[in-house]
Design a protein around this motif. Structure first.
Motif, PDB file in Angstrom:
ATOM      1  N   ILE A  59      95.558  56.713  25.924  1.00 28.72           N
ATOM      2  CA  ILE A  59      94.611  56.777  27.037  1.00 28.72           C
ATOM      3  C   ILE A  59      94.746  58.100  27.779  1.00 28.72           C
ATOM      4  O   ILE A  59      93.745  58.728  28.160  1.00 28.72           O
ATOM      5  CB  ILE A  59      94.830  55.582  27.988  1.00 28.72           C
ATOM      6  CG1 ILE A  59      94.361  54.291  27.308  1.00 28.72           C
ATOM      7  CG2 ILE A  59      94.080  55.785  29.301  1.00 28.72           C
ATOM      8  CD1 ILE A  59      94.614  53.044  28.136  1.00 28.72           C
ATOM      9  N   CYS A 119      99.766  53.095  23.672  1.00 26.66           N
ATOM     10  CA  CYS A 119      98.516  52.863  24.405  1.00 26.66           C
ATOM     11  C   CYS A 119      98.392  53.785  25.607  1.00 26.66           C
ATOM     12  O   CYS A 119      97.334  54.382  25.845  1.00 26.66           O
ATOM     13  CB  CYS A 119      98.430  51.405  24.836  1.00 26.66           C
ATOM     14  SG  CYS A 119      98.244  50.238  23.464  1.00 26.66           S
ATOM     15  N   THR A 130      90.418  52.374  29.608  1.00 26.29           N
ATOM     16  CA  THR A 130      91.150  51.126  29.764  1.00 26.29           C
ATOM     17  C   THR A 130      90.284  49.924  29.389  1.00 26.29           C
ATOM     18  O   THR A 130      90.738  48.994  28.706  1.00 26.29           O
ATOM     19  CB  THR A 130      91.647  50.982  31.212  1.00 26.29           C
ATOM     20  OG1 THR A 130      92.458  52.111  31.548  1.00 26.29           O
ATOM     21  CG2 THR A 130      92.468  49.714  31.367  1.00 26.29           C
ATOM     22  N   PHE A 154      98.002  54.903  19.090  1.00 26.61           N
ATOM     23  CA  PHE A 154      97.712  53.480  19.265  1.00 26.61           C
ATOM     24  C   PHE A 154      98.337  52.625  18.158  1.00 26.61           C
ATOM     25  O   PHE A 154      98.967  51.606  18.430  1.00 26.61           O
ATOM     26  CB  PHE A 154      96.203  53.254  19.280  1.00 26.61           C
ATOM     27  CG  PHE A 154      95.581  53.349  20.652  1.00 26.61           C
ATOM     28  CD1 PHE A 154      96.223  54.011  21.679  1.00 26.61           C
ATOM     29  CD2 PHE A 154      94.351  52.784  20.921  1.00 26.61           C
ATOM     30  CE1 PHE A 154      95.663  54.116  22.933  1.00 26.61           C
ATOM     31  CE2 PHE A 154      93.774  52.874  22.168  1.00 26.61           C
ATOM     32  CZ  PHE A 154      94.434  53.538  23.176  1.00 26.61           C
ATOM     33  N   PRO A 174      97.504  46.795  18.899  1.00 30.81           N
ATOM     34  CA  PRO A 174      98.022  48.140  18.614  1.00 30.81           C
ATOM     35  C   PRO A 174      99.499  48.123  18.260  1.00 30.81           C
ATOM     36  O   PRO A 174     100.326  47.580  18.995  1.00 30.81           O
ATOM     37  CB  PRO A 174      97.768  48.891  19.924  1.00 30.81           C
ATOM     38  CG  PRO A 174      97.688  47.833  20.972  1.00 30.81           C
ATOM     39  CD  PRO A 174      97.113  46.627  20.301  1.00 30.81           C
ATOM     40  N   LEU A 205      90.007  49.608  25.596  1.00 36.09           N
ATOM     41  CA  LEU A 205      91.213  49.021  25.005  1.00 36.09           C
ATOM     42  C   LEU A 205      91.294  47.526  25.300  1.00 36.09           C
ATOM     43  O   LEU A 205      91.618  46.719  24.404  1.00 36.09           O
ATOM     44  CB  LEU A 205      92.453  49.733  25.542  1.00 36.09           C
ATOM     45  CG  LEU A 205      93.804  49.184  25.074  1.00 36.09           C
ATOM     46  CD1 LEU A 205      93.911  49.223  23.553  1.00 36.09           C
ATOM     47  CD2 LEU A 205      94.954  49.960  25.716  1.00 36.09           C
TER      48      LEU A 205
END
Length: 280
Positions: free
Chosen positions: A170, A166, A146, A245, A159, A149
């Protein structure tokens, strides 16, 4: 000088305890689950008391994302903004490998300190002391992913896969980190010291990370190196996370990444448990 010998009642009590330990029934599935979560809670408490264990989780994603973006962005993609869609999934893979590498080191430290000698005297499933810390490490993987990102978003990454891409990216990174951690867990049960585990893990991490498509397009590499990059499991994870992404697409790379994670767990989890059982 005389040496005291145990009395007959004491010998009988020792023999009875040994027989009871050998005849202790195996833990049920429900008991095993409870024991794994108890070991996970223990690992979380250790992390809280040793904040330095979060260095690779909190600092490394911020440092590596910013450093790689501004140093290599212009040289590889022409600009930082054009390089971020390539870089962020690669940093995620590198961070997951670095974080899961610490699992084997910490396991070996516990074994060297005699902590597992206490565990083996308790009526618990053999897999609990191994799987418990790995369940706790899921939180570390999630935090590191996290933060990577978020750092990318701060410096300009947008993204195209949206929220779904996303979240899915993850989740795949966390799953990949958890599966690869079984390799380092197995190493932790095989090596002689925590230092040797760390050294061997670094020799595994660097080739898997840098000899992949994490930071540069595979097409720019020599032909013989492209062959290794194509079969490198980290490359499949990076490609899958990029598809999620940047496009929000569940492609064949996502499927291959999931299959690879399952295969690694199926191979190395039994090896880790068997090696741990022999050592205990």
């Amino acid at each position: 000088m005389t040496v005291a010998t145990p009395t007959a009642p004491a010998v009988k009590r020792i023999d009875a305890a040994a027989v009871a330990a050998r005849t202790t029934p195996r833990s049920s599935l429900q008991e095993t689950r409870v024991q794994i979560f108890a070991m996970a809670w223990r690992a979380l408490k250790k992390m809280r008391r040793k904040p330095e264990q979060f260095f690779d989780v909190l600092i490394q994603p911020l440092l590596f994302t910013a450093m790689f973006a501004f140093i290599f962005g212009g040289a590889i993609s022409g600009s930082v903004s054009d390089y971020l869609p390539v870089l962020i999934p690669g940093i995620l893979a590198q961070t997951a490998l670095t974080v899961c590498m610490a699992t084997g080191v910490q396991l070996r430290e516990d074994m060297d300190k005699g902590v597992f000698d206490r565990f083996k005297s308790l009526p618990m499933a053999r897999i609990a002391p191994l799987a418990g810390p790995m369940v706790a490490d899921l939180i570390r993987y999630f935090i590191a992913s996290t933060l990577t990102l978020v750092t990318g978003l701060v410096i300009g990454y947008r993204p195209g896969g949206g929220v779904f891409g996303c979240v899915a990216g993850i989740a795949l990174t966390v799953a990949a980190g958890w599966s690869l951690a079984w390799i380092f867990t197995w190493l932790g049960t095989m090596a002689r010291s925590a230092q040797s585990v760390q050294g061997i893990s670094m020799m595994i991490m660097f080739p898997l990370t840098f000899l992949s498509n994490a930071f540069v397009p595979a097409e720019t590499l020599p032909g013989w190196l492209q062959t290794f990059v194509k079969i490198n499991p980290v490359s499949h994870v990076v490609s899958a996370v990029r598809d999620l992404f940047n496009d929000g697409a569940v492609t064949a790379e996502v499927g291959w990444a999931v299959v690879g994670c399952v295969a690694v767990v199926a191979l190395f989890a039994p090896l880790a448990v068997r090696s741990y059982s022999r050592k205990m």
